[in-house]
Design a protein around this motif. Structure first.
Motif, PDB file in Angstrom:
ATOM      1  N   GLY A 164      -9.384   1.976  -5.143  1.00  0.00           N
ATOM      2  CA  GLY A 164      -9.130   0.715  -4.028  1.00  0.00           C
ATOM      3  C   GLY A 164     -10.699   0.483  -3.243  1.00  0.00           C
ATOM      4  O   GLY A 164     -11.514   1.233  -3.265  1.00  0.00           O
ATOM      5  N   LEU A 165     -10.582  -0.777  -2.846  1.00  0.00           N
ATOM      6  CA  LEU A 165     -11.783  -1.395  -1.929  1.00  0.00           C
ATOM      7  C   LEU A 165     -11.909  -1.010  -0.514  1.00  0.00           C
ATOM      8  O   LEU A 165     -10.653  -1.018  -0.038  1.00  0.00           O
TER       9      LEU A 165
ATOM     10  N   ILE B  41     -13.158   4.814  -5.877  1.00  0.00           N
ATOM     11  CA  ILE B  41     -13.068   4.018  -4.663  1.00  0.00           C
ATOM     12  C   ILE B  41     -14.381   3.043  -4.955  1.00  0.00           C
ATOM     13  O   ILE B  41     -15.314   3.589  -5.381  1.00  0.00           O
ATOM     14  N   LYS B  42     -14.151   1.771  -4.315  1.00  0.00           N
ATOM     15  CA  LYS B  42     -15.058   0.741  -4.313  1.00  0.00           C
ATOM     16  C   LYS B  42     -15.544   0.555  -2.861  1.00  0.00           C
ATOM     17  O   LYS B  42     -14.386   0.334  -2.055  1.00  0.00           O
ATOM     18  N   LEU B  43     -16.636   0.309  -2.758  1.00  0.00           N
ATOM     19  CA  LEU B  43     -17.377   0.192  -1.437  1.00  0.00           C
ATOM     20  C   LEU B  43     -17.948  -1.168  -1.264  1.00  0.00           C
ATOM     21  O   LEU B  43     -18.876  -1.642  -2.144  1.00  0.00           O
ATOM     22  N   ASP B  44     -17.724  -1.721  -0.063  1.00  0.00           N
ATOM     23  CA  ASP B  44     -18.408  -2.812   0.280  1.00  0.00           C
ATOM     24  C   ASP B  44     -19.102  -2.752   1.498  1.00  0.00           C
ATOM     25  O   ASP B  44     -18.550  -2.762   2.623  1.00  0.00           O
TER      26      ASP B  44
ATOM     27  N   GLU C 102       0.938  -1.094   0.100  1.00  0.00           N
ATOM     28  CA  GLU C 102       0.055  -0.092  -0.123  1.00  0.00           C
ATOM     29  C   GLU C 102       0.984   1.136  -0.169  1.00  0.00           C
ATOM     30  O   GLU C 102       0.711   1.970  -0.795  1.00  0.00           O
ATOM     31  N   ALA C 103       1.962   1.379   0.663  1.00  0.00           N
ATOM     32  CA  ALA C 103       2.846   2.515   1.032  1.00  0.00           C
ATOM     33  C   ALA C 103       3.524   2.568  -0.321  1.00  0.00           C
ATOM     34  O   ALA C 103       3.618   3.893  -0.878  1.00  0.00           O
ATOM     35  N   ASP C 104       3.894   1.499  -0.854  1.00  0.00           N
ATOM     36  CA  ASP C 104       4.686   1.739  -2.252  1.00  0.00           C
ATOM     37  C   ASP C 104       3.710   2.151  -3.263  1.00  0.00           C
ATOM     38  O   ASP C 104       4.214   3.134  -4.070  1.00  0.00           O
ATOM     39  N   GLY C 105       2.398   1.764  -3.175  1.00  0.00           N
ATOM     40  CA  GLY C 105       1.413   2.287  -4.266  1.00  0.00           C
ATOM     41  C   GLY C 105       1.170   3.713  -3.984  1.00  0.00           C
ATOM     42  O   GLY C 105       0.995   4.486  -5.002  1.00  0.00           O
ATOM     43  N   GLU C 106       0.990   4.019  -2.935  1.00  0.00           N
ATOM     44  CA  GLU C 106       0.599   5.335  -2.620  1.00  0.00           C
ATOM     45  C   GLU C 106       1.690   6.415  -3.241  1.00  0.00           C
ATOM     46  O   GLU C 106       1.368   7.592  -3.804  1.00  0.00           O
ATOM     47  N   LEU C 107       3.073   6.001  -2.994  1.00  0.00           N
ATOM     48  CA  LEU C 107       4.000   7.148  -3.462  1.00  0.00           C
ATOM     49  C   LEU C 107       4.239   7.055  -4.841  1.00  0.00           C
ATOM     50  O   LEU C 107       4.679   8.085  -5.447  1.00  0.00           O
ATOM     51  N   THR C 108       4.145   5.744  -5.333  1.00  0.00           N
ATOM     52  CA  THR C 108       4.398   5.626  -6.894  1.00  0.00           C
ATOM     53  C   THR C 108       3.096   6.177  -7.652  1.00  0.00           C
ATOM     54  O   THR C 108       3.210   6.644  -8.660  1.00  0.00           O
ATOM     55  N   SER C 109       1.802   6.550  -6.995  1.00  0.00           N
ATOM     56  CA  SER C 109       0.868   6.971  -7.773  1.00  0.00           C
ATOM     57  C   SER C 109       0.276   8.049  -6.885  1.00  0.00           C
ATOM     58  O   SER C 109      -1.022   8.343  -6.970  1.00  0.00           O
ATOM     59  N   SER C 110       1.135   8.821  -6.417  1.00  0.00           N
ATOM     60  CA  SER C 110       0.743  10.082  -5.272  1.00  0.00           C
ATOM     61  C   SER C 110       0.055  11.005  -6.279  1.00  0.00           C
ATOM     62  O   SER C 110      -0.723  11.812  -5.655  1.00  0.00           O
ATOM     63  N   SER C 111       0.089  11.220  -7.417  1.00  0.00           N
ATOM     64  CA  SER C 111      -0.361  12.186  -8.415  1.00  0.00           C
ATOM     65  C   SER C 111      -1.989  11.668  -8.876  1.00  0.00           C
ATOM     66  O   SER C 111      -2.228  12.703  -9.612  1.00  0.00           O
TER      67      SER C 111
ATOM     68  N   ALA D 184      -4.435   4.955   2.246  1.00  0.00           N
ATOM     69  CA  ALA D 184      -5.095   6.439   1.916  1.00  0.00           C
ATOM     70  C   ALA D 184      -6.545   6.425   1.836  1.00  0.00           C
ATOM     71  O   ALA D 184      -7.366   7.155   2.141  1.00  0.00           O
ATOM     72  N   ARG D 185      -7.261   5.413   1.026  1.00  0.00           N
ATOM     73  CA  ARG D 185      -8.517   5.194   0.704  1.00  0.00           C
ATOM     74  C   ARG D 185      -9.408   5.038   1.852  1.00  0.00           C
ATOM     75  O   ARG D 185     -10.321   5.540   2.220  1.00  0.00           O
ATOM     76  N   VAL D 186      -8.962   4.321   2.992  1.00  0.00           N
ATOM     77  CA  VAL D 186      -9.613   4.091   4.243  1.00  0.00           C
ATOM     78  C   VAL D 186      -9.362   5.700   4.996  1.00  0.00           C
ATOM     79  O   VAL D 186     -10.433   6.140   5.576  1.00  0.00           O
ATOM     80  N   ARG D 187      -8.259   6.231   5.061  1.00  0.00           N
ATOM     81  CA  ARG D 187      -8.184   7.517   5.748  1.00  0.00           C
ATOM     82  C   ARG D 187      -9.297   8.492   5.350  1.00  0.00           C
ATOM     83  O   ARG D 187      -9.900   9.263   5.546  1.00  0.00           O
TER      84      ARG D 187
END
Length: 293
Positions: free
Chosen positions: A92-93, A121-124, A78-87, A276-279
């Motif tokens: 996500g779910l 964002i996807k919600l369950d 998750e951390a890697d993904g947030e940094l690489t796609s910060s822009s 980030a999506r949960v926050r």
């Protein structure tokens, strides 16, 4: 040997169901996978797998280790993904759990706004009056009304809602309405979630009254239906009776003794990293629920 490689090999063997399948997933050799697992077991000093010619299964220690390590590696991804796609827009779910009645009245109406603001964002959304195990059920965010007793969770109070005691005019046509809480011992009280001591307040402070009746349920909707049908008296949070309090057949009783309130809280698993999506979803409900309830 690289510790991260060992952990990745371990998780992959567990999820692939064997060394050969794991080797194919990681583009490695079966002997390489075996060496990684052996090195990990040697470093930990425990046996993680029961090995046979036909199967590979986790030991008890291996299961415990998997349950601890899997979320940590997911957080690293998750951390890697947030940094690489910060822009990029957060996606996500997010799995949400909420009480049935409260969720129907207050959470569902907010979902279109949330999805319009964050379309990736996807919600369950699970609505249930049962208290879900956040980790076991993979819940990212829970919304609860009432006290929270969960040592493995982070709790944020959003707002509060008072309690209200109600019955129907049909019921009170057959039974004289209570004037003090002690009168409830002579009434048919509909019990929700096995709460047989109802809390009240008076000049001498807080106290409780034991109640009983011929209908109990872990579903707030069931208790509400029983009240509307004239079966007996129920106690609810005011937030769960938004529309029903205007029902022409509903009557509130003992209002002067209803001093206790229930917290409306947001809860998420206690972990070092919150995606980030949960926050984002949590912050949305902090704002909107406090305005709505």
């Amino acid at each position: 040997m690289d510790r991260f490689h060992e952990l990745t090999a371990f998780i992959t063997v567990v999820e692939a169901g064997g060394f050969s399948a794991a080797a194919r997933r990681l583009d490695d050799s079966q002997s390489g996978m075996s060496k990684s697992i052996s090195a990990l077991e040697k470093r930990l000093g425990v046996l993680l797998f029961n090995r046979s010619t036909r199967s590979v299964t986790l030991t008890d220690q291996g299961r415990k280790y998997y349950d601890r390590i899997k979320p940590l590696l997911e957080e690293m991804d998750e951390a890697d993904g947030e940094l690489t796609s910060s822009s990029q827009e957060v996606s996500g779910l997010v799995r949400i759990a909420a009480p049935s009645t409260f969720g129907r009245l207050h959470v569902l109406p907010l979902i279109p706004q949330l999805l319009a603001l964050h379309p990736k964002i996807k919600l369950d959304l699970g609505l249930s009056d049962s208290v879900r195990d956040l980790l076991a059920d993979g819940i990212d965010l829970a919304i609860r009304v009432g006290p929270v007793h969960d040592q493995d969770a982070v709790v944020k109070r959003v707002t509060g809602t008072s309690l209200v005691c109600v019955g129907s005019r049909r019921y009170f046509a057959r039974h004289e309405a209570p004037t003090v809480p002690e009168d409830l011992v002579n009434h048919n009280c509909l019990v929700y979630n096995e709460v047989t001591d109802w809390a009240f307040g008076g000049p001498k402070g807080e106290f409780s009254v034991p109640v009983s009746g011929n209908l109990s349920s872990n579903s707030m909707e069931t208790i509400l239906s029983g009240v509307l049908a004239g079966i007996g008296i129920g106690m609810f949070s005011r937030a769960s009776l938004v529309g029903e309090l205007q029902h022409p057949d509903i009557v509130t009783v003992l209002d002067q003794f209803m001093n206790e309130a229930r917290d409306v809280s947001l809860i998420w698993p206690k972990r070092r990293f919150v995606p980030a999506r949960v926050r984002l979803v949590t912050e949305f409900f902090v704002t909107t629920l406090s305005q709505r309830v």
